[in-house]
Design a protein around this motif. Structure first.
Motif, PDB file in Angstrom:
ATOM      1  N   GLN A 162      -5.264   9.261   2.447  1.00  0.00           N
ATOM      2  CA  GLN A 162      -4.969   7.843   2.638  1.00  0.00           C
ATOM      3  C   GLN A 162      -5.462   6.972   1.491  1.00  0.00           C
ATOM      4  O   GLN A 162      -5.010   5.841   1.333  1.00  0.00           O
ATOM      5  N   ALA A 163      -6.385   7.498   0.686  1.00  0.00           N
ATOM      6  CA  ALA A 163      -7.101   6.661  -0.276  1.00  0.00           C
ATOM      7  C   ALA A 163      -6.194   6.002  -1.304  1.00  0.00           C
ATOM      8  O   ALA A 163      -6.502   4.922  -1.799  1.00  0.00           O
ATOM      9  N   VAL A 170      -5.273   2.552   0.018  1.00  0.00           N
ATOM     10  CA  VAL A 170      -6.276   1.655   0.590  1.00  0.00           C
ATOM     11  C   VAL A 170      -6.519   0.446  -0.292  1.00  0.00           C
ATOM     12  O   VAL A 170      -6.582  -0.682   0.177  1.00  0.00           O
ATOM     13  N   ILE A 187      -9.207  11.184   4.698  1.00  0.00           N
ATOM     14  CA  ILE A 187      -9.313   9.960   3.913  1.00  0.00           C
ATOM     15  C   ILE A 187      -8.759  10.176   2.520  1.00  0.00           C
ATOM     16  O   ILE A 187      -8.174   9.269   1.926  1.00  0.00           O
ATOM     17  N   LEU A 241     -15.292   7.701  -0.821  1.00  0.00           N
ATOM     18  CA  LEU A 241     -14.051   8.419  -0.527  1.00  0.00           C
ATOM     19  C   LEU A 241     -12.829   7.701  -1.081  1.00  0.00           C
ATOM     20  O   LEU A 241     -11.764   8.297  -1.205  1.00  0.00           O
ATOM     21  N   GLN A 267     -17.944   5.615   2.899  1.00  0.00           N
ATOM     22  CA  GLN A 267     -16.500   5.371   2.874  1.00  0.00           C
ATOM     23  C   GLN A 267     -16.056   4.926   1.487  1.00  0.00           C
ATOM     24  O   GLN A 267     -14.981   5.319   1.012  1.00  0.00           O
TER      25      GLN A 267
END
Length: 255
Positions: A224-225, A228, A221, A135, A132
Motif C-alpha cells: 500500500q505504501a 500513501v 503495508i 514502512l 508506521q
C-alpha cells in the motif's frame, strides 16, 4: 555574498516555471521552519517541466532567504542560465545533476543533513521497520556509501546506480535524500523518512525492548505504501496545506 541582489522574475519566465519556482521556494522555507536545514548548505532542486534545466538554491543564502526569483536555473552541465548573479554549491550540482540526468520521473530532489537521517544512515542495519513511518520509506529505500565531499563527477555514476528507481535514500555519514514527481511528493517523502529516523533514534535511546511489527503486516503495508504519500492521496493532498503554511510564515518567498 553580503547582500541579496534585487531581482524579480515574475512575468519574465513561463507560467509553469514560475509555479515551479514558487513551490520550490516554499519548500525551502518549510524546511527552514522544520529545522531541517544546515546553515547555507544542503540543497533542494526542481526540474523545469519540459526542459533539461533545473532550479536550485543560490550558494550563500540561508533557506529562509530563498525566493522564487533568486533560485538559480542551471543545465545538466552546471552552466548557470538567465544571467543569474548567484553561484551554486558544487556538491549540490554533483548530486542533483546526477539524479536529474537519469530519473526523468523525479521533478524534485531533496537532500538534507538532518541529525536523524545521518544517525540512522550511519548505524549498521540502517532503517528498521519499527514504526508506521518507516514502512512508508522501506519499500523504496536505497543506500549510498560515503565517498567524501560530493564534488567529483566520478561519484555521479555510483549515486545513480545506488538510487536506481527508489524514492528514498539514506547516505551513511552524510544524510538523507528523497525524490518525487512534484515538490509536494518529495517533501512528504522526506517528512516520512525524517519521522521514521526520529522515532528509531528515540526507541534506540529508550533502552527498552522494542515491539517488532509482524511480518504479515509489513508485507501488507509494503503493497500500500506507494499510494500513501504520493499523488492525490499523498503529496498533492498535503501540499496545498503546506503552501498555506509557507505563506503564513512569510509571503515574501513567492517574490
Amino acid at each position: 555574498m553580503n547582500s541579496l541582489a534585487p531581482l524579480s522574475l515574475k512575468g519574465k519566465v513561463s507560467e509553469i516555471e514560475w509555479q515551479t519556482r514558487v513551490d520550490l521556494a516554499a519548500c525551502y522555507r518549510l524546511v527552514a521552519d522544520m529545522r531541517w536545514g544546515d546553515l547555507i548548505y544542503t540543497h533542494i532542486s526542481a526540474k523545469v517541466p519540459g526542459t533539461d534545466h533545473y532550479l536550485v538554491n543560490a550558494f550563500g543564502l540561508g533557506f529562509d532567504e530563498v525566493t522564487a526569483s533568486n533560485l538559480v536555473k542551471v543545465d545538466l552541465e552546471g552552466n548557470i542560465l538567465d544571467d543569474s548573479p548567484y553561484q551554486i554549491n558544487p556538491a549540490g550540482f554533483t548530486i542533483h545533476s546526477a539524479i536529474h540526468e537519469v530519473r526523468h520521473d523525479a521533478l524534485c530532489v531533496i537532500h538534507l543533513h538532518t541529525l536523524a537521517t545521518i544517525s540512522v544512515a550511519s548505524v549498521k542495519g540502517g532503517l528498521k521497520p519499527w514504526s508506521q513511518y518507516s514502512l512508508f520509506s522501506l519499500p523504496s529505500l536505497s543506500y549510498h556509501s560515503y565517498e567524501g565531499l560530493a564534488v567529483n563527477d566520478s561519484e555521479k555514476k555510483s549515486l545513480q546506480d545506488d538510487l536506481g528507481d527508489t524514492n528514498h535514500m539514506l547516505l551513511p555519514n552524510h544524510g538523507g535524500l528523497t525524490v518525487g514527481p512534484t515538490v509536494g511528493d518529495a517533501f512528504m517523502r522526506f517528512y516520512d523518512l525524517q519521522r521514521a529516523c526520529e522515532i528509531q533514534l528515540a526507541l534506540m535511546q529508550s533502552n527498552e525492548e522494542i515491539i517488532d511489527i509482524p511480518q504479515p503486516i509489513i508485507d501488507g503495508i509494503y503493497q500500500q505504501a506507494s499510494v500513501v504519500h504520493s499523488g492525490e492521496t499523498g503529496g498533492q493532498k498535503a501540499w496545498p496545506a503546506m503552501l498555506r503554511k509557507a505563506y503564513k510564515l512569510d509571503p515574501g518567498f513567492c517574490e
